[in-house]
Design an enzyme around this catalytic site. Structure first.
Site, PDB file in Angstrom:
ATOM      1  N   ASP A 189       0.630  -1.324   0.064  1.00 26.13           N
ATOM      2  CA  ASP A 189       0.417   0.313  -0.158  1.00 26.13           C
ATOM      3  C   ASP A 189       0.698   1.426  -0.078  1.00 26.13           C
ATOM      4  O   ASP A 189       2.232   1.358  -0.131  1.00 26.13           O
ATOM      5  CB  ASP A 189      -0.978  -0.145   1.470  1.00 26.13           C
ATOM      6  CG  ASP A 189      -0.096  -0.162   2.479  1.00 26.13           C
ATOM      7  OD1 ASP A 189       0.913  -0.932   3.308  1.00 26.13           O
ATOM      8  OD2 ASP A 189      -0.625   0.346   3.608  1.00 26.13           O
TER       9      ASP A 189
ATOM     10  N   GLU B  92       0.319  -1.094   5.663  1.00 24.12           N
ATOM     11  CA  GLU B  92       1.107  -0.889   6.711  1.00 24.12           C
ATOM     12  C   GLU B  92       0.508   0.409   7.084  1.00 24.12           C
ATOM     13  O   GLU B  92       1.221   0.757   7.902  1.00 24.12           O
ATOM     14  CB  GLU B  92       2.845  -1.012   6.227  1.00 24.12           C
ATOM     15  CG  GLU B  92       3.687  -1.172   6.807  1.00 24.12           C
ATOM     16  CD  GLU B  92       4.456   0.536   6.920  1.00 24.12           C
ATOM     17  OE1 GLU B  92       5.261   0.323   7.686  1.00 24.12           O
ATOM     18  OE2 GLU B  92       3.922   1.188   6.567  1.00 24.12           O
TER      19      GLU B  92
HETATM   20 ZN   LIG Z   1       7.034   2.118   4.121  1.00 20.35          ZN
END
Ligand SMILES: [Zn+2]
Length: 394
Positions: free
Chosen positions: A94, A155
């Site tokens: 992401d 993340e």
């Molecule tokens: Zn990163």
């Protein structure tokens, strides 16, 4: 090592055009499943996205709603050497925000955008380094031990992909997270634990013009609690922040509820507990003084880690950096990353620089040289491990 530089650059430019902000990782997952299969790797997707949306608070579940469809992409490449430690390389799929309409440009050896979108080098540089290292190993027929590659979801919004990776999926002894800002000579060996807190301060509503004396303003109580608190950098290892204050509905109502959200981070567990206790007690004292009620919640966001040159994972990374033609530097990092969760799951992990600068902004840029060095670094670590037959795991 003779890298095909244009192929590495082209891969990166291809990846930044796949728009996958957090919780919308499907297109990148599909790209990776296909590409890794074409490389001949054994690849699958786990159900971390779905599991991440169970057992969490409502706001997080709503945020994760779209993640349900996408999990972490996990690939294995069987080694042709015995007695070599199995290594894992990871990057996250992401980006912090969308980069739709991205127009990447290369000027004087630096890749950036037209200033309208982020570049997404965080963490497409990491993904590029891993994919191009795999291509290099295959094309050059380089011997190596067992390798594992993990590409995580979400993340940027809370390290959810690595958090919900089943420990059973980890088949390696050491992990290298390709996701730190700064040049590829930097090895992050230390990061803090983060604990977030929510303080809810209750007042009493009343008409602000008719009978304010019957009310108790929760904002005043909150101000009282916060005014004596030290925020920002507490010491070398510890930071504190209050990031959100919400309270009140209208100017003509005495505010009856105020919510304060903040965090404490420290690389030292003792200091972290002490700092949290100080904050809690500031709110307790203020509420006691004003004769009102407090709810105080704490939530551990991620655990810290603390490695040094005696750890084999650090030694492998240092030798990998040297093979990439650079001089290794060990450094702490103030933020969390997937590295925290991998260490917490028992696999020693370091975070390595992939070269992104000004990440999370439209000024984000990446030096072509850093991208090439990050790729050489992955190959360098794999080759270092391949020569360490019979090394004992620490
Ligand atoms: Zn990163």
């Amino acid at each position: 090592m003779q890298l095909n530089q244009q192929q590495v650059i082209d891969r990166f430019l291809e990846l930044v055009k796949i728009d996958t902000p957090s919780h919308e990782e499907r297109p990148m997952a599909d790209y990776l499943l296909r590409t890794l299969q074409e490389f001949g790797l054994d690849v699958h997707e786990d159900n971390a996205g779905e599991r991440a949306s169970h057992g969490l608070d409502k706001a997080t579940v709503e945020m994760l709603g779209r993640t349900r469809k996408t999990g972490n992409v996990i690939a294995h490449l069987k080694g042709d050497l015995e007695g070599v430690p199995a290594l894992m390389f990871t990057a996250h799929m992401d980006t912090v925000v969308s980069a739709k309409g991205i127009s990447p440009q290369i000027q004087n050896g630096v890749i950036k955008t037209d200033g309208k979108t982020i570049l997404g080098a965080d963490d497409r540089a990491g993904i590029t380094a891993i994919l191009e290292a795999i291509r290099f190993l295959k094309e050059q027929d380089i011997r190596h031990g067992d390798l594992q590659f993990v590409f995580t979801i979400a993340e940027e919004t809370g390290l959810y992909g690595s958090l919900f990776l089943e420990p059973d999926e980890i088949k390696s002894q050491y992990a290298f997270v390709m996701d730190s800002g700064g040049p590829p000579d930097t090895i992050i060996t230390m990061a803090p634990t983060e604990v977030d807190f929510i303080a809810r301060i209750y007042g009493k509503a009343a008409h602000s013009g008719v009978n304010p004396e019957d009310g108790l303003n929760a904002i005043s109580v909150t101000a009282d609690a916060i005014s004596g608190l030290k925020l920002g950098r507490i010491d070398e290892e510890t930071t504190t922040n209050i990031g959100i204050i919400q309270g009140g509905e209208r100017t003509n109502i005495v505010c009856d509820r105020c919510e304060v959200r903040g965090e404490v981070r420290s690389r030292n567990g003792q200091k972290l507990s002490e700092q949290l206790a100080k904050i809690r007690s500031a709110f307790e004292l203020a509420c006691e003084k004003w004769g009102t009620r407090l709810d105080f919640e704490e939530q551990k966001i991620y655990l810290g880690f603390n490695l040094n040159e005696d750890d084999e994972v650090v030694r492998l990374a240092m030798e990998g950096v040297r093979r990439a033609g650079l001089e290794p530097k060990l450094a702490p990092r103030g933020g969390g990353s997937d590295t925290n969760n991998f260490n917490a799951k028992g696999i020693p992990a370091v975070n390595l620089g992939v070269g992104a600068t000004n990440d999370h902004t439209v000024e984000e840029s990446l030096k072509v040289q850093d991208l090439l060095d990050a790729t050489r670094l992955v190959i360098g670590i794999i080759q270092t491990a391949a020569e360490r037959t019979g090394v004992k795991s620490s």
